[in-house]
Design a protein around this motif. Structure first.
Motif, mmCIF file in Angstrom:
data_model
loop_
_atom_site.group_PDB
_atom_site.id
_atom_site.type_symbol
_atom_site.label_atom_id
_atom_site.label_comp_id
_atom_site.label_asym_id
_atom_site.label_seq_id
_atom_site.Cartn_x
_atom_site.Cartn_y
_atom_site.Cartn_z
ATOM 1 N N LEU A 188 0.875 -1.170 0.000
ATOM 2 C CA LEU A 188 0.000 0.000 0.000
ATOM 3 C C LEU A 188 0.914 1.223 0.000
ATOM 4 O O LEU A 188 1.533 1.539 1.017
ATOM 5 C CB LEU A 188 -0.911 0.002 1.221
ATOM 6 C CG LEU A 188 -1.712 -1.279 1.485
ATOM 7 C CD1 LEU A 188 -2.607 -1.093 2.706
ATOM 8 C CD2 LEU A 188 -2.526 -1.678 0.272
ATOM 9 N N VAL A 189 1.025 1.874 -1.148
ATOM 10 C CA VAL A 189 2.029 2.914 -1.350
ATOM 11 C C VAL A 189 1.386 4.292 -1.351
ATOM 12 O O VAL A 189 0.408 4.529 -2.075
ATOM 13 C CB VAL A 189 2.785 2.689 -2.678
ATOM 14 C CG1 VAL A 189 3.763 3.831 -2.951
ATOM 15 C CG2 VAL A 189 3.536 1.355 -2.634
ATOM 16 N N GLY A 190 1.941 5.210 -0.561
ATOM 17 C CA GLY A 190 1.475 6.580 -0.545
ATOM 18 C C GLY A 190 2.095 7.379 -1.671
ATOM 19 O O GLY A 190 3.325 7.502 -1.752
ATOM 20 N N ALA A 191 1.256 7.925 -2.548
ATOM 21 C CA ALA A 191 1.742 8.718 -3.679
ATOM 22 C C ALA A 191 2.002 10.163 -3.298
ATOM 23 O O ALA A 191 2.502 10.939 -4.119
ATOM 24 C CB ALA A 191 0.732 8.662 -4.826
ATOM 25 N N GLY A 192 1.659 10.545 -2.062
ATOM 26 C CA GLY A 192 1.872 11.911 -1.633
ATOM 27 C C GLY A 192 0.904 12.878 -2.300
ATOM 28 O O GLY A 192 -0.107 12.470 -2.873
ATOM 29 N N PRO A 193 1.216 14.170 -2.265
ATOM 30 C CA PRO A 193 0.285 15.179 -2.774
ATOM 31 C C PRO A 193 0.268 15.293 -4.288
ATOM 32 O O PRO A 193 -0.607 15.964 -4.837
ATOM 33 C CB PRO A 193 0.810 16.469 -2.143
ATOM 34 C CG PRO A 193 2.275 16.229 -1.965
ATOM 35 C CD PRO A 193 2.387 14.772 -1.615
ATOM 36 N N GLY A 194 1.230 14.692 -4.980
ATOM 37 C CA GLY A 194 1.204 14.768 -6.439
ATOM 38 C C GLY A 194 2.574 14.726 -7.072
ATOM 39 O O GLY A 194 2.843 13.885 -7.928
ATOM 40 N N LEU B 180 11.920 7.015 -1.289
ATOM 41 C CA LEU B 180 12.730 6.095 -2.092
ATOM 42 C C LEU B 180 12.117 4.701 -2.110
ATOM 43 O O LEU B 180 12.160 4.000 -3.127
ATOM 44 C CB LEU B 180 14.160 6.043 -1.544
ATOM 45 C CG LEU B 180 14.982 7.328 -1.679
ATOM 46 C CD1 LEU B 180 16.329 7.164 -0.988
ATOM 47 C CD2 LEU B 180 15.178 7.684 -3.144
ATOM 48 N N ARG B 181 11.538 4.297 -0.990
ATOM 49 C CA ARG B 181 10.921 2.971 -0.932
ATOM 50 C C ARG B 181 9.691 2.898 -1.827
ATOM 51 O O ARG B 181 9.445 1.872 -2.472
ATOM 52 C CB ARG B 181 10.552 2.616 0.511
ATOM 53 C CG ARG B 181 10.122 1.162 0.677
ATOM 54 C CD ARG B 181 9.888 0.802 2.127
ATOM 55 N NE ARG B 181 11.105 0.928 2.898
ATOM 56 C CZ ARG B 181 11.185 0.705 4.212
ATOM 57 N NH1 ARG B 181 10.092 0.335 4.880
ATOM 58 N NH2 ARG B 181 12.328 0.844 4.845
ATOM 59 N N ALA B 182 8.926 3.982 -1.884
ATOM 60 C CA ALA B 182 7.770 4.006 -2.779
ATOM 61 C C ALA B 182 8.215 3.855 -4.233
ATOM 62 O O ALA B 182 7.608 3.109 -5.015
ATOM 63 C CB ALA B 182 6.997 5.302 -2.591
ATOM 64 N N VAL B 183 9.277 4.569 -4.613
ATOM 65 C CA VAL B 183 9.797 4.461 -5.981
ATOM 66 C C VAL B 183 10.256 3.036 -6.265
ATOM 67 O O VAL B 183 10.002 2.479 -7.342
ATOM 68 C CB VAL B 183 10.940 5.470 -6.203
ATOM 69 C CG1 VAL B 183 11.594 5.251 -7.566
ATOM 70 C CG2 VAL B 183 10.414 6.893 -6.098
ATOM 71 N N ASP B 184 10.927 2.422 -5.295
ATOM 72 C CA ASP B 184 11.384 1.041 -5.472
ATOM 73 C C ASP B 184 10.212 0.100 -5.712
ATOM 74 O O ASP B 184 10.263 -0.754 -6.604
ATOM 75 C CB ASP B 184 12.160 0.598 -4.227
ATOM 76 C CG ASP B 184 12.540 -0.873 -4.283
ATOM 77 O OD1 ASP B 184 13.514 -1.208 -4.975
ATOM 78 O OD2 ASP B 184 11.832 -1.689 -3.641
ATOM 79 N N ARG B 185 9.152 0.239 -4.914
ATOM 80 C CA ARG B 185 7.996 -0.647 -5.082
ATOM 81 C C ARG B 185 7.331 -0.436 -6.436
ATOM 82 O O ARG B 185 6.893 -1.387 -7.081
ATOM 83 C CB ARG B 185 6.988 -0.433 -3.947
ATOM 84 C CG ARG B 185 7.531 -0.781 -2.565
ATOM 85 C CD ARG B 185 8.009 -2.235 -2.481
ATOM 86 N NE ARG B 185 8.401 -2.583 -1.135
ATOM 87 C CZ ARG B 185 9.656 -2.558 -0.687
ATOM 88 N NH1 ARG B 185 10.631 -2.175 -1.495
ATOM 89 N NH2 ARG B 185 9.928 -2.913 0.558
ATOM 90 N N LEU B 186 7.257 0.807 -6.881
ATOM 91 C CA LEU B 186 6.657 1.083 -8.180
ATOM 92 C C LEU B 186 7.481 0.477 -9.309
ATOM 93 O O LEU B 186 6.941 -0.100 -10.264
ATOM 94 C CB LEU B 186 6.517 2.598 -8.384
ATOM 95 C CG LEU B 186 5.397 3.276 -7.599
ATOM 96 C CD1 LEU B 186 5.552 4.785 -7.645
ATOM 97 C CD2 LEU B 186 4.039 2.859 -8.153
ATOM 98 N N LYS B 187 8.792 0.610 -9.218
ATOM 99 C CA LYS B 187 9.653 0.109 -10.290
ATOM 100 C C LYS B 187 9.663 -1.416 -10.356
ATOM 101 O O LYS B 187 9.905 -1.993 -11.426
ATOM 102 C CB LYS B 187 11.073 0.649 -10.104
ATOM 103 C CG LYS B 187 11.186 2.138 -10.417
ATOM 104 C CD LYS B 187 12.616 2.625 -10.342
ATOM 105 C CE LYS B 187 12.720 4.076 -10.807
ATOM 106 N NZ LYS B 187 14.107 4.592 -10.719
#
Length: 257
Positions: A19-25, A32-39
């Motif tokens: 469950l990844v938080g994309a933040g405000p936009g 960095l962890r969110a980017v890793d999970r997306l990639k």
């Protein structure tokens, strides 16, 4: 709904949900962890308010599961079902949510669905709207000696429930209101009923942290009328300091940018 099985990478396990938080936009506000999970994702289920810049970071299959007022093709139980189904097929699943998944993001239902199915699940935090709004305004959410309490509240609850937006609003508090634009008159009345001064500073930030952000600064008395022209997504910051309220920006519509 069927998915092709993935090749496992290092780190993000197959048959798992993040469950990844994309933040405000803005994409550069992701962790960095969110980017890793997306990639490393095989499939990304994303919300209506997720910015295209964020989606561009992943080569995974993308599925829109956003909710819109009056046209909800993706009720929560359906989202729970599809993300679990994808993970059970061995996919690395990202459930991409605007802001932070843990702040009014319906994370509890998705966590429960994953755990009930025996699927590993994690939360990757993101910048929530209140933090993004304060950053855009160039001010802090709290101030030593003036506002030493921070309340995050929503004006939108489950059907049949009543949102008590004024609960706990006392001197020394900053109140951040989410999903409140549809009931500003009642919010104004509720907060005044707590005894809050009429000149408490109220700041509206629409689309905080994006290139399309807009601002209105006004006071508690008249806040509903001052927000004319603003719409969701927006966060409302109401500040009741320990000493007298003093507006810090231009009043009402003069601050609309």
């Amino acid at each position: 709904m069927s998915f092709l099985p993935p090749t496992p990478p290092d780190g993000f396990r197959i048959g798992a949900i993040a469950l990844v938080g994309a933040g405000p936009g803005a994409a550069d506000l992701l962790t960095l962890r969110a980017v890793d999970r997306l990639k490393n994702a095989d499939v990304v289920f994303y919300d209506r308010l997720v910015d295209p810049e964020v989606l561009a970071l992943t080569g995974a299959r993308k599925m829109f599961v956003g909710k819109t007022v009056g046209a909800n093709e993706w009720p929560q139980h359906r989202i729970d079902r599809v993300i679990v189904a994808a993970a059970l097929e061995g996919l690395r699943v990202v459930r991409l949510k605007s802001g932070d998944p843990s702040v009014f993001g319906r994370a509890c239902e998705e966590l429960e669905a994953a755990r009930r199915a025996g699927i590993p699940v994690e939360i990757i935090p993101g910048i929530t709207a209140a933090s993004a709004a304060a950053a855009s305004l160039g001010r802090a959410l709290t101030e030593r000696g003036q506002t030493e309490r921070l309340i995050l509240a929503t004006a939108t609850c489950k059907p049949g429930d009543t949102a008590c937006v004024g609960a706990g609003f006392v001197p020394g508090t900053t109140l951040a209101l989410y999903m409140a634009m549809h009931r500003l008159s009642s919010v104004e009345a509720d907060l005044l009923a707590t005894g809050a001064p009429e000149d408490c500073v109220v700041e509206f930030v629409q689309q905080a942290g994006t290139y399309a952000e807009r601002f209105v600064t006004t006071t508690l008395r008249g806040m509903a009328a001052a927000a004319t022209g603003l719409s969701n997504p927006a966060v409302i910051l109401v500040r009741w300091p320990k000493t007298a309220c003093t507006p810090t920006r231009a009043p009402a519509l003069a601050a609309l940018a």
